[in-house]
Write an enzyme that holds these catalytic residues in place. Structure first.
Site, short mmCIF file in Angstrom:
data_model
loop_
_atom_site.label_atom_id
_atom_site.label_comp_id
_atom_site.label_asym_id
_atom_site.label_seq_id
_atom_site.Cartn_x
_atom_site.Cartn_y
_atom_site.Cartn_z
N CYS A 2 2.74 2.55 8.84
CA CYS A 2 2.59 3.99 8.05
C CYS A 2 2.98 3.68 6.77
O CYS A 2 4.10 3.57 6.37
CB CYS A 2 3.47 4.78 8.66
SG CYS A 2 3.45 6.38 8.26
N GLU A 109 -5.12 5.19 7.58
CA GLU A 109 -5.11 3.64 7.89
C GLU A 109 -6.48 3.04 7.55
O GLU A 109 -7.41 3.76 7.54
CB GLU A 109 -4.88 3.36 9.13
CG GLU A 109 -4.48 1.88 9.65
CD GLU A 109 -3.18 1.56 8.66
OE1 GLU A 109 -3.55 1.06 7.65
OE2 GLU A 109 -2.05 1.61 9.21
#
Length: 241
Positions: A2, A109
């Site tokens: 993350c 992402e």
């Protein structure tokens, strides 16, 4: 892993959704492109007069352990690997008694193209738009350069735990690491400062993490998210690829 996420909820909305409390003076700037070292909301529990209080605070993303000589160490500690978090000096004290949740609306992402020459960003979020809460840790660091009692003498910082991504499904096509999500029951146990069995808590959180993550939605979004100076609701709008 993350490395960028979205949190655009107002403090009042966070308090309501997390069933927590917060100081009236707490300020939180909405952001659609949160990067490490930014201020982020966390939820934690404290024992006050014999009763547990769930609270929302604002912390710097990048854990600074109490023994650090300089807060710059936090730049390298915005994520903590679940496989080593119990042993790493930076995290091993925090996971015993200073666990928190990091609420997000989703995170970004990037997926490599088949030819490997470019990457397509995706916004990963819950199907119904509800908050996702990642397992996190927090620490207080006292700045020795600040005078005693100075309002900025203490720094509150946080990190997000990560785990290996599943080997199948959509998430497997993104990064090989995944932030660890917590369901409501796991969150309550994770936050409890009286629970001194971090290994068991971590094992329980990891056991349901892939199941929770399997329900997330992956939307392709604009490459504009790659620049942290871009920050607006248009960043999470799905595009056609």
């Amino acid at each position: 892993m993350c490395g960028r996420y979205v949190i655009a909820r107002a403090v009042g909305d966070l308090v309501a959704e997390l069933e927590a409390e917060a100081e009236a003076s707490l300020e939180l700037r909405a952001s659609y492109n949160v990067a490490p070292t930014s201020d982020v909301p966390i939820v934690l529990e404290r024992l006050i007069d014999g009763a547990l209080h769930r609270q929302v605070h604002v912390a710097k993303w990048g854990l600074v352990p109490s023994w650090a000589k300089d807060p710059v160490v936090g730049v390298r500690a915005f994520n903590a690997r679940s496989e080593t978090v119990l042993e790493k000096p930076t995290f091993r004290a925090a996971i015993k008694a200073r666990r928190c949740g990091v609420p997000v609306q989703g995170y970004y992402e990037w997926k490599k193209s088949p030819d490997g020459l470019s990457k397509q960003p995706y916004f990963v979020h819950s199907a119904d738009g509800s908050l996702i809460v990642f397992a996190g840790l927090y620490e207080w660091w006292k700045d020795p350069a600040k005078p005693e009692g100075a309002p900025d003498q203490w720094l509150l910082s946080t990190t997000i735990l990560t785990m290996a991504s599943p080997t199948e499904g959509e998430l497997a096509t993104l990064h090989d690491r995944l932030p660890v999500p917590l369901g409501p029951e796991a969150l309550a146990e994770w936050l409890d400062p009286e629970n001194r069995a971090p290994g068991a808590l971590l094992e329980a959180a990891l056991a349901e993490a892939w199941t929770l993550a399997a329900e997330w939605v992956l939307d392709p979004v604009s490459a504009a998210v790659g620049n942290v100076r871009n920050n607006g609701p248009e960043l999470i709008e799905a595009i056609t690829v």
